[in-house]
Design a protein around this motif. Structure first.
Motif, PDB file in Angstrom:
ATOM      1  N   UNK A  44       0.828  -1.204   0.000  1.00 31.45           N
ATOM      2  CA  UNK A  44       0.000   0.000   0.000  1.00 31.45           C
ATOM      3  C   UNK A  44       0.863   1.253   0.000  1.00 31.45           C
ATOM      4  N   UNK A  62       2.360   1.647  -3.415  1.00 30.36           N
ATOM      5  CA  UNK A  62       1.311   2.070  -4.343  1.00 30.36           C
ATOM      6  C   UNK A  62       0.946   3.536  -4.117  1.00 30.36           C
ATOM      7  N   UNK A  63       0.961   3.979  -2.848  1.00 26.97           N
ATOM      8  CA  UNK A  63       0.643   5.379  -2.547  1.00 26.97           C
ATOM      9  C   UNK A  63       1.681   6.314  -3.167  1.00 26.97           C
ATOM     10  N   UNK A  85       4.224   1.140  -7.482  1.00 28.19           N
ATOM     11  CA  UNK A  85       3.898  -0.270  -7.666  1.00 28.19           C
ATOM     12  C   UNK A  85       3.422  -0.463  -9.105  1.00 28.19           C
ATOM     13  N   UNK A 137      -6.641  -0.549   5.711  1.00 23.91           N
ATOM     14  CA  UNK A 137      -6.441  -1.758   4.897  1.00 23.91           C
ATOM     15  C   UNK A 137      -7.198  -1.663   3.573  1.00 23.91           C
ATOM     16  N   UNK A 141      -5.230   0.527   1.309  1.00 25.71           N
ATOM     17  CA  UNK A 141      -4.115  -0.266   0.783  1.00 25.71           C
ATOM     18  C   UNK A 141      -4.565  -1.085  -0.419  1.00 25.71           C
ATOM     19  N   UNK A 142      -5.691  -1.795  -0.233  1.00 24.57           N
ATOM     20  CA  UNK A 142      -6.219  -2.638  -1.323  1.00 24.57           C
ATOM     21  C   UNK A 142      -6.545  -1.805  -2.554  1.00 24.57           C
ATOM     22  N   UNK A 150      -5.345   1.084  -3.484  1.00 24.07           N
ATOM     23  CA  UNK A 150      -4.134   1.592  -4.148  1.00 24.07           C
ATOM     24  C   UNK A 150      -3.400   0.490  -4.899  1.00 24.07           C
ATOM     25  N   UNK A 151      -3.367  -0.702  -4.314  1.00 23.81           N
ATOM     26  CA  UNK A 151      -2.696  -1.813  -4.983  1.00 23.81           C
ATOM     27  C   UNK A 151      -3.421  -2.133  -6.290  1.00 23.81           C
ATOM     28  N   UNK A 176      -3.722   3.184  -8.631  1.00 27.06           N
ATOM     29  CA  UNK A 176      -3.241   4.394  -7.957  1.00 27.06           C
ATOM     30  C   UNK A 176      -4.132   5.583  -8.262  1.00 27.06           C
ATOM     31  N   UNK A 222      -4.103   8.010  -2.266  1.00 22.30           N
ATOM     32  CA  UNK A 222      -2.818   8.090  -1.562  1.00 22.30           C
ATOM     33  C   UNK A 222      -2.932   9.015  -0.348  1.00 22.30           C
ATOM     34  N   UNK A 273      -5.253   7.395   2.332  1.00 23.48           N
ATOM     35  CA  UNK A 273      -4.565   6.305   3.030  1.00 23.48           C
ATOM     36  C   UNK A 273      -3.714   6.871   4.160  1.00 23.48           C
ATOM     37  N   UNK A 324       5.520  10.849  -0.280  1.00 18.69           N
ATOM     38  CA  UNK A 324       4.626  11.080  -1.433  1.00 18.69           C
ATOM     39  C   UNK A 324       5.073  12.298  -2.233  1.00 18.69           C
ATOM     40  N   UNK A 326       5.583  12.783  -5.225  1.00 18.32           N
ATOM     41  CA  UNK A 326       4.923  13.034  -6.521  1.00 18.32           C
ATOM     42  C   UNK A 326       3.750  13.996  -6.373  1.00 18.32           C
TER      43      UNK A 326
END
Lengths: 115, 411
Positions: A35, A38-39, A43, B319, B322-323, B325-326, B329, B334, B337, B357, B359
């Motif tokens: 996560x 990915x943030x 990823x 969580x 997280x899921x 974003x995986x 994106x 972001x 989270x 972060x 970006x």
């Protein structure tokens, strides 16, 4: 940015000993770590886990059961991340949960096929 | 209802029905004819209803006029007859026999088919939303322009190009077959999701219009649920997400149309009816193995309807982000989270993650988040980030809020 393959190696016996509840506890740090990658939009592919059993095919139609040389160095899974250099990719791998259970991460740049 | 309100009201509810049924009859390539007939029908209504007394059933009056105009068109337009009438369904032998079915069932079918015709990846998403608003929701061009913070000319051009493109590609107004339906449905759902978000997050000051965009997205989504072939878990999950978001309509905006942040909302204004609907459709959406971004976002929205703050709530939300974003994106995911991380595990851990972060360095919300995290830990840094946020935002309401935060921090 380039893509890097992260290969996770660990003792194949480790996973086999876990109860479902322990498995749950193992999964959470992975979700947190992935996560976090990915943030950062780093990823590229969430990858897969690999079964412990395998076969190795050698010249002369010889097929042997894996896993290979060392059970302790069995490949458990892989992901693909984005990084500007091999150094950054290795830096991003430092928090990988595999390290907490005695495993290691191999970091390799992916070189796209010239077509 | 007053007569001056009656026609705009009927326009909103009936225009789209007439268009959908007529366009299905004529085919997408002649959608302009359907639009012209529908517009002429309303023009005639506004001209005659003022002079004579109102018809007993105004909607039925509109349907009759539209039907007659369509039949006239088929009868008298020589070019159309030559080129098109023969292509219109084979069973139509003579134009007098044309059956224009404006029953509820036919209207719903026509709207569903039209939804699939418009939501095509070959035209840009904002053109799909624009066409959906015009053809499926009966919005005027000026309203669409208002929703997109654009002007009539741009919207007209955009819709014209999109219709041309669909015509060139010979798009049919029909239901996709069962093999194709999942793929086609993805595009339809994405358009409905974006249509809803356009209403929910847009910076247009017209709050009534924004709410209507959301309600239209929900109406179209519900049409898909009512249809057996499209009543799929993913469709229910998206509807659930919309219900949860919509439950906060009354709480998330003050009387001047300014956004009230989640933490500051009066939760007694949350709509319990919509929350329980959302839960119902979330459960319906949970059937089957598919876990889509709509499922994840709906579950996050579910947790936000739980008024009580608890580590369990925020750990679940973390969580889920997280899921999400995986899976895919997005800058908002972001940021959210990181906010959830602070709530679940404390600001210190969240600051480490937030600083990664990079970006998002030119995103004002990123600096607002960092300011929030540093408040109470490092006031100087909190202040610096608020000043960065102030520089980066263009929205006046947002600027006012940041200025207020700076004042609070300095005192």
């Amino acid at each position: 940015m380039n893509d890097f393959l992260l290969i996770f190696r660990r003792d194949a016996n480790f996973d086999a000993q876990l109860t479902p509840a322990q498995m749950q506890e193992v999964t959470k740090p992975w979700q947190d770590w992935m996560g976090s990658l990915a943030a950062q939009n780093k990823l590229a592919d969430s990858g897969n886990r690999l079964a412990t059993d395998g076969k190795v095919v050698k010249p002369g139609s010889i097929i042997t059961d894996g896993p290979y040389v060392e059970v302790k160095e069995s490949i458990g899974g892989y992901i693909v991340i984005r990084a500007s250099s091999l150094e950054e990719a290795a830096e991003l791998s430092k928090d990988c949960p595999i390290l907490a259970t005695g495993g290691n991460v191999e970091v390799r740049q992916i070189l796209p096929m010239q077509r | 209802m007053q007569q001056d309100q009656l026609i705009p009201h009927l326009y909103r509810t009936e225009y789209r029905k007439i268009i959908a049924v007529l366009a299905r009859l004529f085919g997408f390539e002649h959608i302009q004819i359907a639009e012209d007939i529908a517009s002429d029908t309303f023009l005639l209504a506004s001209e005659t209803w003022g002079k004579t007394r109102l018809p007993d059933n105004p909607a039925a009056w509109l349907y009759t006029v539209a039907k007659n105009k369509a039949k006239d068109y088929l009868k008298h337009n020589a070019i159309f007859n030559e080129k098109v009438a023969t292509q219109i369904k084979n069973e139509i032998q003579q134009t007098e026999d044309v059956e224009i079915d404006l029953s509820e069932e036919s209207i719903n079918d026509s709207q569903l088919q039209m939804m699939f015709a418009i939501c095509q990846p070959l035209i840009p998403a904002e053109a799909q939303i624009g066409l959906a608003l015009r053809i499926l929701c009966g919005f005027g061009i000026d309203e669409i322009a208002d929703a997109f913070l654009s002007n009539k000319e741009t919207i007209n051009k955009r819709l014209f190009r999109a219709k041309e493109k669909l015509r060139e590609q010979n798009v049919k107004i029909e239901f996709p077959d069962s093999k194709e339906i999942n793929k086609r449905l993805d595009t339809v759902l994405l358009t409905l999701y974006l249509l809803f978000n356009e209403g929910y997050y847009s910076s247009s000051g017209n709050t009534n219009l924004r709410r209507e965009l959301c309600l239209e997205a929900m109406r179209l989504n519900y049409l898909l649920i009512q249809n057996h072939a499209t009543d799929l878990p993913i469709v229910n999950a998206l509807f659930s997400l919309m219900c949860f978001h919509a439950s906060r309509f009354d709480a998330r905006m003050d009387k001047d149309g300014e956004i009230i942040l989640y933490d500051d909302q009066d939760s007694s204004l949350w709509n319990d009816e919509l929350i329980s609907r959302g839960t119902y459709y979330l459960v319906r959406g949970a059937k089957g193995p598919q876990l889509t971004r709509y499922h994840i976002e709906a579950t996050i929205a579910y947790w936000h309807t739980q008024k009580q703050d608890s580590p369990e709530k925020w750990d679940n939300v973390l969580q889920l982000y997280n899921k999400l974003l995986i899976l895919e994106y997005s800058p908002m995911a972001a940021l959210n989270r990181t906010y959830a991380l602070a709530k679940a595990r404390g600001k210190a851990e969240a600051i480490i993650e937030a600083e990664k972060l990079t970006q998002l360095a030119d995103n004002h919300l990123y600096h607002s988040l960092l300011a929030h995290l540093y408040t109470g830990i490092d006031q100087q840094k909190a202040l610096q980030h608020l000043q960065s946020a102030l520089k980066l935002t263009k929205n006046q309401a947002e600027k006012n809020r940041i200025k207020k935060n700076i004042e609070e921090l300095e005192n």
